[in-house]
Design a protein around this motif. Structure first.
Motif: not given
Length: 255
Positions: A71, A74-75
């Motif tokens: 995550y 991805w950010r």
């Protein structure tokens, strides 16, 4: 220079900027993944080493570690990855440089939609030539810089050095931690500073006979060993055995 050649040159320059941008986003995601995965792994390994977590708990930790790290990756970069789009790339370049007055975007639109109604071919060709000349001056490394990766790369390097020092100081401990966290289904145990080797792991003794249990102790050798003995379903009894000459033994008088 023909219009097809101009369009190919324009798209090749735009594609070079797009490729460098994708490299930037991919590298930023990888660094973010490692920046989160490495400390989470070290924390999980420390907890597992202290309390000896069961396999299901280590599976939960592994899933959480990968989910959080992915995550964050991805950010920080992976969400910006996309297929090549000449119009979008041209727009980003003009926003970054300024002063092009939508020249690149207009030339790309002419390529896709053709000459607009009411516009002369000569004016359209002039726009394409000016766009190709402007694109030829583009430098992908000037438009897409990797300077923003210096700080996360330095932090990731520090984590890598920390893990490297741990591997140098106690490689077997790190190897066991990697196996237990990233392959929690494997029956791996952390190494200890004291190693005990039984002279006979399995013994078959006739009822009523005596049995002698012998063990060799190496590594860090303590003064005493503890033998936990349980008969049938009864309560276990702990016997303290002196260690002499790197070994100890216990004799059961009647089995």
């Amino acid at each position: 220079m023909t219009e097809n050649t101009q369009e190919k040159n324009l798209h090749s320059h735009l594609a070079a900027v797009w490729r460098r941008g994708q490299m930037l986003h991919a590298a930023a995601g990888v660094l973010a993944f490692f920046r989160w995965a490495a400390p989470l792994f070290l924390a999980a390994m420390a907890i597992d080493w202290l309390v000896d977590l069961p396999a299901p708990a280590r599976v939960v930790i592994l899933v959480a570690l990968l989910a959080v790290s992915a995550y964050k990756a991805w950010r920080c970069g992976w969400r910006h990855a996309r297929a090549f789009n000449a119009t979008h790339t041209a727009l980003r370049i003009e926003e970054h440089l300024g002063g092009l007055e939508s020249l690149l975007v207009t030339a790309v639109q002419f390529h896709h939609a053709g000459t607009p109604r009411g516009m002369s071919e000569s004016l359209c060709g002039l726009t394409r030539r000016r766009a190709e000349e402007a694109a030829a001056q583009l430098r992908a490394e000037e438009i897409v810089g990797f300077r923003e990766l210096h700080r996360p790369a330095t932090f990731a390097l520090g984590l890598a050095l920390t893990i490297g020092v741990l591997a140098w100081v106690n490689g077997p401990l790190l190897a066991a931690g990697l196996a237990r966290i990233f392959a929690p289904w494997l029956p791996v145990q952390y190494p200890t500073r004291t190693q005990v080797e039984l002279s006979s792991a399995d013994m078959v003794v006739k009822e009523g006979d005596s049995a002698r249990i012998q063990a060799r102790v190496s590594g860090v050798v303590p003064r005493q060993a503890e033998l936990e003995l349980r008969t049938g379903t009864g309560k276990s009894r702990v016997h303290e055995l002196p260690i002499a000459d790197g070994g100890c033994e216990y004799t059961i008088e009647s089995v």
